[in-house]
Design an enzyme around this catalytic site. Structure first.
Site, mmCIF file in Angstrom:
data_model
loop_
_atom_site.group_PDB
_atom_site.id
_atom_site.type_symbol
_atom_site.label_atom_id
_atom_site.label_comp_id
_atom_site.label_asym_id
_atom_site.label_seq_id
_atom_site.Cartn_x
_atom_site.Cartn_y
_atom_site.Cartn_z
ATOM 1 C CG ASP A 62 -0.495 -0.034 2.495
ATOM 2 O OD1 ASP A 62 -1.215 -0.452 3.395
ATOM 3 O OD2 ASP A 62 0.677 0.376 2.700
ATOM 4 C CG ASP A 106 6.269 4.143 13.245
ATOM 5 O OD1 ASP A 106 6.853 4.496 12.195
ATOM 6 O OD2 ASP A 106 5.423 3.224 13.262
ATOM 7 C CG ASP A 154 0.737 5.089 3.533
ATOM 8 O OD1 ASP A 154 -0.479 4.918 3.345
ATOM 9 O OD2 ASP A 154 1.445 4.289 4.169
HETATM 10 P P1 ATP Z 1 2.684 -1.752 6.360
HETATM 11 O O1 ATP Z 1 3.547 -2.481 5.440
HETATM 12 O O2 ATP Z 1 2.285 -2.578 7.532
HETATM 13 O O3 ATP Z 1 1.535 -0.999 5.739
HETATM 14 P P2 ATP Z 1 3.611 0.912 6.976
HETATM 15 O O4 ATP Z 1 4.953 1.387 7.437
HETATM 16 O O5 ATP Z 1 3.132 1.439 5.656
HETATM 17 O O6 ATP Z 1 3.662 -0.658 7.014
HETATM 18 P P3 ATP Z 1 1.229 2.032 8.104
HETATM 19 O O7 ATP Z 1 0.508 1.583 9.335
HETATM 20 O O8 ATP Z 1 0.565 1.889 6.778
HETATM 21 O O9 ATP Z 1 2.621 1.263 8.119
HETATM 22 O O10 ATP Z 1 1.635 3.548 8.322
HETATM 23 C C1 ATP Z 1 2.204 4.346 7.313
HETATM 24 C C2 ATP Z 1 3.298 5.241 7.889
HETATM 25 O O11 ATP Z 1 2.738 6.127 8.854
HETATM 26 C C3 ATP Z 1 4.394 4.466 8.629
HETATM 27 O O12 ATP Z 1 5.395 4.018 7.756
HETATM 28 C C4 ATP Z 1 4.888 5.517 9.611
HETATM 29 O O13 ATP Z 1 5.762 6.419 8.979
HETATM 30 C C5 ATP Z 1 3.630 6.300 9.956
HETATM 31 N N1 ATP Z 1 2.948 5.752 11.180
HETATM 32 C C6 ATP Z 1 1.982 4.816 11.218
HETATM 33 N N2 ATP Z 1 1.591 4.568 12.453
HETATM 34 C C7 ATP Z 1 2.317 5.369 13.261
HETATM 35 C C8 ATP Z 1 2.370 5.596 14.660
HETATM 36 N N3 ATP Z 1 1.597 4.903 15.491
HETATM 37 N N4 ATP Z 1 3.233 6.526 15.108
HETATM 38 C C9 ATP Z 1 4.032 7.235 14.260
HETATM 39 N N5 ATP Z 1 4.028 7.049 12.947
HETATM 40 C C10 ATP Z 1 3.193 6.141 12.432
HETATM 41 MG MG MG Z 2 1.247 1.183 4.888
#
Ligand code: ATP
Ligand code: MG
Length: 430
Positions: free
Chosen positions: A59, A137, A61
């Site tokens: 996905d 994070d 962002d």
């Molecule tokens: P995944 O592969 O699981 O989707 P992801 O890193 O894209 O991993 P997401 O939950 O989609 O994780 O979140 C997107 C981004 O938003 C993360 O990469 C991080 O930079 C930020 N983020 C998400 N949750 C938090 C949090 N609880 N605190 C700080 N930053 C966060």
């Molecule tokens: Mg993600």
């Protein structure tokens, strides 16, 4: 030369292996649309991390200096969601691109609300790309990519951490965990998913602050906990959760009885291994099955207590399921659409032992037969001795009708004779 956290490092296309081809066309469309409207926007987060690691990002962002309202105006098929963090979902058929506005650094303001434990309840202060990076994070999640110049923008030395294969939280670890205790779980999830070590200072406060998870709204924990087990590395994740003692705050009723039977831990391990295998083979995994395994020890313990107090087995099964599910909701809000099949799977564990007359034939068309049967096999893998019940059902399903009848008939004398009775509804793990 050593760089300080917060200093921008721009990595040009020649110096990284993130490929333009890894990116969803729709994410590019969003970035181009925002840039044309005069805003700055970048791909951010997991997609860059995964792309750099050579995995297919799933996905995408986008992070921008446009406010949610401004983003909303650029894309017709978009809507603003969330309260804690307001974000915009831009829809392209089934794909959703998540667009977030650059977050600002902590200030006292109405837009940023903190609880007594330091948890951020609302965080809608906007800022620039640097402050946005520092509010993320982990360093490996704070990398930005611009499709325009194909460069990676790194404020937290995330690229270095990817090279070192380590997960490092941004800022002061304890403050960041207190702000959002879900980060405790995210640390475990990314470490096991990526096969990274958790950097020492990032790991140090986890165990002693596991209790912070009890302050997270149960509905949010449902999603986060599920993500822990559905990313194809449930086995490694479960073992890290155990090491860091996070399970007591997530499944207290199970953890309180875990050492009462060796089959409990073994069943959960078997289900985790099986879940990873199913995901590798693109098979469906149902949350009811996973939560059913994680709560099975608590359920068996309750049911056993009731039977010891002379409650007949069937009402005991219902009552125990009811109680365990009710207590669990205070920690993780499992929606009804999953607790109902979870109960059915548990109930089937007794019904599958009762096969005489027309019962076995009828059970085959039970809507949760398959899940109940799979769960039974898992119990056997865990070492429970069920007198060949799993194997009997495996043969029964494939047998032609006449053979099925004789399989049931062969059971009759065995089930009537009290001495030979095995695999009866009472045979159980404690
Ligand atoms: P995944 O592969 O699981 O989707 P992801 O890193 O894209 O991993 P997401 O939950 O989609 O994780 O979140 C997107 C981004 O938003 C993360 O990469 C991080 O930079 C930020 N983020 C998400 N949750 C938090 C949090 N609880 N605190 C700080 N930053 C966060
Ligand atoms: Mg993600």
């Amino acid at each position: 030369m050593a760089k300080k956290v917060g200093t921008l490092q721009v990595i040009p296309p020649k110096k990284h292996n993130f490929s333009h081809h890894d990116i969803s066309h729709n994410a590019i469309k969003v970035i181009e649309g925002l840039n044309r409207a005069g805003f700055k926007s970048y791909l951010v987060g997991g997609s860059i991390r995964d792309g750099l690691m050579g995995c297919n990002p799933k996905d995408f962002d986008v992070s921008t200096d446009a406010t949610p309202e401004q983003v909303r105006k650029v894309f017709r098929h978009s809507r603003i969601i969330g309260r804690r963090f307001r974000i915009v979902h831009v829809k392209f058929g089934r794909e959703i691109i998540e667009v977030t506005t650059f977050r600002g650094e902590s200030t006292d303001s109405e837009q940023q609300v903190e609880s007594s434990t330091g948890q951020l309840l609302r965080d809608n202060v906007y800022g620039d790309m640097r402050s946005d990076a520092l509010r993320r994070d982990f360093t490996v999640n704070a990398l930005y990519y611009s499709p325009e110049d194909e460069s990676i923008y790194d404020y937290t030395m995330g690229i270095k951490d990817i090279e070192k294969r380590q997960l490092r939280i941004i800022g002061d670890p304890l403050t960041r965990y207190k702000e959002d205790p879900v980060r405790l779980l995210r640390a475990i999830r990314f470490a096991s998913k990526l096969g990274f070590s958790i950097e020492e200072k990032t790991a140090a406060p986890i165990r002693d602050n596991a209790h912070l998870l009890t302050h997270v709204p149960p509905a949010r924990l449902f999603d986060e906990v599920l993500k822990l087990f559905l990313n194809g590395s449930a086995t490694a994740t479960y073992s890290l959760l155990k090491d860091y003692q996070l399970l007591d705050s997530l499944f207290p009723s199970t953890m309180a009885v875990m050492d009462k039977s060796p089959y409990f831990e073994a069943l959960i391990d078997a289900v985790m291994i099986n879940t990873d295998k199913r995901i590798r083979n693109n098979k469906r995994v149902t949350p009811a099955f996973i939560y059913g395994a994680l709560l099975w020890p608590a359920f068996i313990y309750e049911q056993h207590k009731l039977v010891e107090n002379k409650v007949p087995i069937i009402p005991a099964v219902h009552e125990a399921a009811e109680k365990v599910i009710r207590q669990q909701q205070a920690f993780i809000a499992i929606p009804k659409r999953f607790t109902i099949p979870m109960r059915q799977i548990w109930e089937l564990q007794w019904r599958l032992a009762l096969r005489t007359g027309k019962r076995a034939e009828k059970l085959l068309s039970h809507e949760k037969f398959r899940a109940g049967y799979d769960f039974l096999l898992m119990r056997e893998v865990a070492g429970e001795r069920l007198n060949g019940l799993g194997n009997w059902w495996t043969r029964f399903q494939d047998a032609p009708e006449e053979q099925r009848e004789s399989m049931v008939q062969e059971l009759q004398p065995k089930q009537r004779s009290p001495r030979k009775r095995k695999a009866s509804p009472k045979s159980h793990t404690l």
